[in-house]
Scaffold this active site. Structure first.
Site, PDB file in Angstrom:
ATOM      1  N   PRO A   2       0.835  -1.165   0.000  1.00  0.00           N
ATOM      2  CA  PRO A   2       0.000   0.000   0.000  1.00  0.00           C
ATOM      3  C   PRO A   2       0.885   1.235   0.000  1.00  0.00           C
ATOM      4  CG  PRO A   2      -0.242  -1.293   2.023  1.00  0.00           C
ATOM      5  CD  PRO A   2       0.586  -2.063   1.071  1.00  0.00           C
ATOM      6  N   GLU A   3       0.650   2.125  -0.897  1.00  0.00           N
ATOM      7  CA  GLU A   3       1.334   3.415  -0.924  1.00  0.00           C
ATOM      8  C   GLU A   3       0.388   4.449  -0.306  1.00  0.00           C
ATOM      9  OE1 GLU A   3       3.250   4.147  -4.769  1.00  0.00           O
ATOM     10  OE2 GLU A   3       3.051   2.039  -5.245  1.00  0.00           O
TER      11      GLU A   3
END
Length: 283
Positions: A2-3
């Site tokens: 996840p960014e």
DNA sequence: AGTTGCCCCTGCGCGC
DNA sequence: TGCGCGCAGGGGCAAC
């Protein structure tokens, strides 16, 4: 992992469903899930019992849940971490690592992490920002982010522009997907030397970084599979808007040239050979 | 001091 | 069918 957009999506879910509640118990099912917490997993669980959670915060890809006093529960999702709200009776997930119950008997908070690159810890210092996150730069979605300072810091670097975008001490929140997307929008190849970029070029790139992150937040992030979901287990839709990442061989949406894939830091970079030519003299 | 590799893990899809 | 390999959205830290 996840960014930033995926983490922000999780933050919003936690803020809605966990903020204001009082933790009853914390149960650690895998010691590796408790990171940088020297007193250990038992202490982690003890210190969290009875604590009330405040407004959920984020910087870059880090989350924290402020507690009473100046303590905070810090979380990083790593490559495969999830924070899920689940009814107590829901069967345990295969990679369930930590489980929190609350004194209102509402849904549990579960930290699920297949690869255990993520983790949780309790910080005991820092009213505004947990001390453990002091080395993480502001992210470009933060109102306090200073564009001029970023431009100058980039020019001082002697490295490739994609490496710089991924350096969380320079600008946080950007990972492999959104770095490739921003570089595609800016028509820059990732191995361009940062110190050779003009100030306007860096400024344009930063604008694209910010745009792509904000657009992805609006779509609930990018999900290729069930690994990247919000606190209710739902996927985001930004994968439909990707122009470069994961599109090897597919036509560039700007010029039609097949997107190429190149090895980069034990991972991959995706770019358009025509719009983003390799520099003649790479760094 | 700034920059670059290595390593931490599990699971999946692919080719042989 | 089965196995080995490469690959995956990250970051801390040691080593240059």
């Amino acid at each position: 992992m996840p960014e930033l957009p995926e983490v922000e999506t999780v933050r919003r879910g936690l803020d809605k469903w966990v903020s204001g509640r009082r933790i009853a118990t914390a149960e650690v099912l895998h010691p590796r899930a408790i990171r940088r917490h020297l007193p250990g997993a038992v202490h982690f669980a003890d210190v969290l019992a009875g604590r009330r959670v405040g407004a959920v915060m984020r910087r870059g890809k880090y989350l924290w849940l402020p507690l009473d006093d100046e303590d905070a529960l810090i979380g990083h999702l790593g490559m495969s971490g999830q924070l899920l709200l689940q009814p107590a009776e829901a069967p345990p997930e295969t990679h369930l690592r930590v489980r929190f119950t609350f004194d209102d008997d509402g849904p549990e908070l579960r930290f699920v992490d297949q690869r255990t690159f993520g983790g949780l810890s309790v910080s005991t210092g820092g009213a505004v920002l947990p001390a453990e996150l002091a080395h993480i730069a502001l992210d470009p979605v933060d109102p306090l982010f200073v564009d001029d300072a970023f431009v100058e810091a980039m020019r001082r670097r002697r490295t490739e522009v994609k490496r710089a975008l991924l350096d969380q001490t320079l600008i946080s929140g950007v990972g492999n997907i959104y770095a490739d997307e921003a570089l595609w929008r800016a028509s820059l190849h990732g191995v361009r030397d940062t110190s050779q970029l003009t100030r306007p070029a860096i400024r344009r790139l930063l604008g694209h970084v910010r745009d792509v992150l904000n657009e992805a937040i609006g779509q609930g992030g990018t999900s290729f599979d069930a690994l990247y979901v919000n606190v209710n287990g739902e996927s985001g839709y930004f994968d439909r808007s990707l122009n470069a990442y994961g599109r090897e061989g597919l036509p560039c949406k700007r010029c039609g040239t097949p997107i190429r894939r190149e090895a980069f830091m034990n991972r991959s970079s995706f770019s358009c050979p025509k719009c983003q030519p390799r520099p003649r003299r790479p760094l």
